[in-house]
Scaffold this motif. Structure first.
Motif, PDB file in Angstrom:
ATOM      1  N   THR A  73      11.999 -35.973  -8.385  1.00  0.00           N
ATOM      2  CA  THR A  73      11.597 -35.044  -7.333  1.00  0.00           C
ATOM      3  C   THR A  73      12.331 -35.383  -6.037  1.00  0.00           C
ATOM      4  N   GLU A  74      12.286 -34.454  -5.112  1.00  0.00           N
ATOM      5  CA  GLU A  74      12.987 -34.638  -3.838  1.00  0.00           C
ATOM      6  C   GLU A  74      12.033 -35.169  -2.780  1.00  0.00           C
ATOM      7  N   VAL A  75      12.438 -36.255  -2.147  1.00  0.00           N
ATOM      8  CA  VAL A  75      11.666 -36.860  -1.057  1.00  0.00           C
ATOM      9  C   VAL A  75      12.621 -37.128   0.102  1.00  0.00           C
ATOM     10  N   ASP A  76      12.337 -36.529   1.252  1.00  0.00           N
ATOM     11  CA  ASP A  76      13.169 -36.702   2.446  1.00  0.00           C
ATOM     12  C   ASP A  76      14.636 -36.355   2.187  1.00  0.00           C
ATOM     13  N   GLY A  77      14.837 -35.323   1.352  1.00  0.00           N
ATOM     14  CA  GLY A  77      16.192 -34.859   1.104  1.00  0.00           C
ATOM     15  C   GLY A  77      16.943 -35.606   0.023  1.00  0.00           C
ATOM     16  N   PHE A  78      16.308 -36.595  -0.606  1.00  0.00           N
ATOM     17  CA  PHE A  78      16.959 -37.368  -1.665  1.00  0.00           C
ATOM     18  C   PHE A  78      16.124 -37.298  -2.945  1.00  0.00           C
ATOM     19  N   LYS A  79      16.809 -37.246  -4.084  1.00  0.00           N
ATOM     20  CA  LYS A  79      16.131 -37.237  -5.372  1.00  0.00           C
ATOM     21  C   LYS A  79      15.698 -38.657  -5.740  1.00  0.00           C
ATOM     22  N   GLN A  80      14.460 -38.782  -6.232  1.00  0.00           N
ATOM     23  CA  GLN A  80      14.006 -40.085  -6.690  1.00  0.00           C
ATOM     24  C   GLN A  80      13.049 -39.925  -7.862  1.00  0.00           C
ATOM     25  N   LEU A  81      12.981 -40.970  -8.694  1.00  0.00           N
ATOM     26  CA  LEU A  81      12.122 -40.932  -9.875  1.00  0.00           C
ATOM     27  C   LEU A  81      10.660 -41.012  -9.458  1.00  0.00           C
ATOM     28  N   ALA A  82       9.823 -40.224 -10.136  1.00  0.00           N
ATOM     29  CA  ALA A  82       8.396 -40.170  -9.807  1.00  0.00           C
ATOM     30  C   ALA A  82       7.576 -40.677 -10.991  1.00  0.00           C
ATOM     31  N   GLU A  83       6.530 -41.429 -10.706  1.00  0.00           N
ATOM     32  CA  GLU A  83       5.625 -41.906 -11.742  1.00  0.00           C
ATOM     33  C   GLU A  83       4.742 -40.749 -12.235  1.00  0.00           C
ATOM     34  N   TYR A  84       4.282 -40.858 -13.467  1.00  0.00           N
ATOM     35  CA  TYR A  84       3.382 -39.834 -14.013  1.00  0.00           C
ATOM     36  C   TYR A  84       2.521 -40.459 -15.094  1.00  0.00           C
TER      37      TYR A  84
END
Length: 468
Positions: free
Chosen positions: A145-156
């Protein structure tokens, strides 16, 4: 042998630190890290003057335990006890420190030195990709997902859906791992390809741009926690090479062909709107008033296609054309092009500027999953190599794959779709399977033959008795 080099480097590192030999667990992890760095840094062509940098995470947070972390690759061992000592010993050279700011982010860049390359016999370097790769990220179902304009892996949290998808990818990877995929290129052509990939990565600031033939397994990347956006398959080296090189791909030393769905996303949208797409989706009433130097009227279709996809992917109306869409020289304005595309596709007009592109990627990824599984099961574990909405197959299976693609689309959307073959590889001679290893070792420009022979020897697998 590569394991001898790994052991030599391990002993040097231990001696440098003047410490007792690590326990069995630490020793195994240190060997793993050394092997990973070797695999990441040594180019297929093994020419020192053409070596390109690799990248590495030096931030401790990257190694924090999560579903995306490999417990065997830890900060303390991988960075402190292996990477940094190898730099001090002169086997690796750090090129540029990593950067992590609000505006720009990239990993630390480093490269193999002549001292490291000299340890490995050239024939062993050519066969290095055959060795089992060290996988840093073991998770097969990823959410980015995108956070502060950067893509990063998200836990689920796992659900029956994610468990089933992961098991499906494991099955597909098991099929892929039993085959060898390569490129029918001379050593000089391999060097040219690696140089081109590296320069492209620098221009786009994307990844390393390295040809990693050992990357033969896949994972899926979703774009939200509902698992209904994205979901395409990534990880295979064949997805990273420029498209024209895919004509040179070999499966178990045999020629391949690539089949793709014609105008896949437009056809899906029309099927879902209970209407039919008539004619070419990227032919519109608007005509360019000029043609830039070096281009022709035919190239305008590519402009329309890129604009169409940009309009589908955007979540709001675009007042300016995307950065990579060059309208200069065509004598038309962005708003004219947008209006012409919407007029041409009135039945699906509401999908533009709605972010529909990621949902459509989910649809084509589901088709890809079903195709790879069904083909492997019906053909005796024969692989298909996915490239998003196209598939690379052994040339003897083209008709069967085409039929399966049409069948899979109709099953999901109730409509027929055209499947087309991309230009096939140039007709080049092949050495037969009975070529001896001594003969292969004398063929400087046949490194793909060396790797194929080494693959069968390493896996002790009988060669598949399929189409020739």
């Amino acid at each position: 042998m590569i394991e001898d080099v790994v052991e030599q480097l391990f002993q040097e590192i231990v001696s440098q630190n003047n410490k007792r030999t690590p326990d069995a667990s630490a020793t195994r992890k240190m060997h793993l890290s050394i092997r990973k760095l070797l695999m990441d840094t040594i180019s297929v062509s093994a020419q020192i003057k053409h070596q390109h940098w690799a990248s590495i995470h030096k931030n401790k947070n990257h190694y924090t335990a999560s579903r995306y972390s490999n417990p065997d690759i830890t900060y303390r061992i991988h960075i402190e006890r292996i990477y940094e000592p190898l730099v001090e010993l002169g086997y690796l050279k750090e090129i540029k420190a990593g950067l992590f700011t609000d505006k720009e982010r990239y990993l630390t860049r480093y490269e193999a030195t002549p001292k490291l390359i000299a340890l490995i016999d050239p024939n062993e370097v050519a066969k290095l990709p055959v060795h089992k790769p060290v996988i840093s990220n073991p998770e097969l179902i990823r959410v980015r997902t995108e956070v502060d304009g950067f893509k990063q892996l998200a836990e689920y949290t796992d659900t029956p859906q994610t468990v089933e998808m992961r098991n499906n990818v494991k099955f597909i990877n098991d099929v892929l791992s039993k085959q060898w995929f390569d490129l029918e290129l001379t050593d000089d052509e391999f060097e040219q390809l690696e140089k081109r990939m590296h320069h492209r990565s620098l221009e786009r600031n994307e990844g390393e741009g390295r040809l990693r033939l050992q990357d033969r397994t896949l994972y899926r990347v979703f774009n939200n926690l509902e698992f209904n956006e994205g979901g395409r398959f990534y990880g295979g080296w064949w997805e990273m090479v420029p498209s024209e090189y895919r004509r040179k791909i070999l499966i178990n030393g045999k020629r391949t062909e690539e089949l793709d769905f014609g105008t896949l996303h437009p056809t899906i949208l029309y099927a879902q709107s209970s209407s039919s797409l008539k004619g070419d989706a990227y032919t519109i009433e608007l005509r360019p008033r000029a043609i830039p130097d070096g281009y022709s009227q035919i190239d305008f279709r590519t402009i329309v296609k890129r604009a169409f996809n940009a309009m589908l992917n955007a979540r709001h109306e675009l007042r300016q054309p995307p950065r990579k869409l060059k309208l200069k020289g065509w004598g038309i304005k962005w708003d004219e092009l947008v209006a012409a595309i919407i007029e041409r596709h009135e039945p699906i007009g509401s999908q533009f500027f709605s972010g529909a592109g990621l949902r459509l990627q989910y649809e084509d990824s589901q088709i890809a999953e079903s195709l790879m599984i069904e083909f492997a099961k019906t053909r005796g574990l024969v692989p298909l190599l996915p490239v998003h909405d196209s598939f690379i197959c052994h040339h003897g299976y083209v008709r069967e794959v085409e039929e399966l693609m049409v069948k899979a689309f109709k099953k999901r959307f109730g409509k027929k779709i055209k499947v087309k073959a991309k230009p096939e590889a140039s007709k080049q001679g092949y050495k037969q399977d009975e070529t001896s290893l001594d003969e292969l070792l004398s063929l400087n420009d046949m490194s793909h033959e060396l790797r194929l022979q080494a693959f069968w020897e390493t896996t002790r697998t009988n060669r598949p008795d399929n189409h020739s």
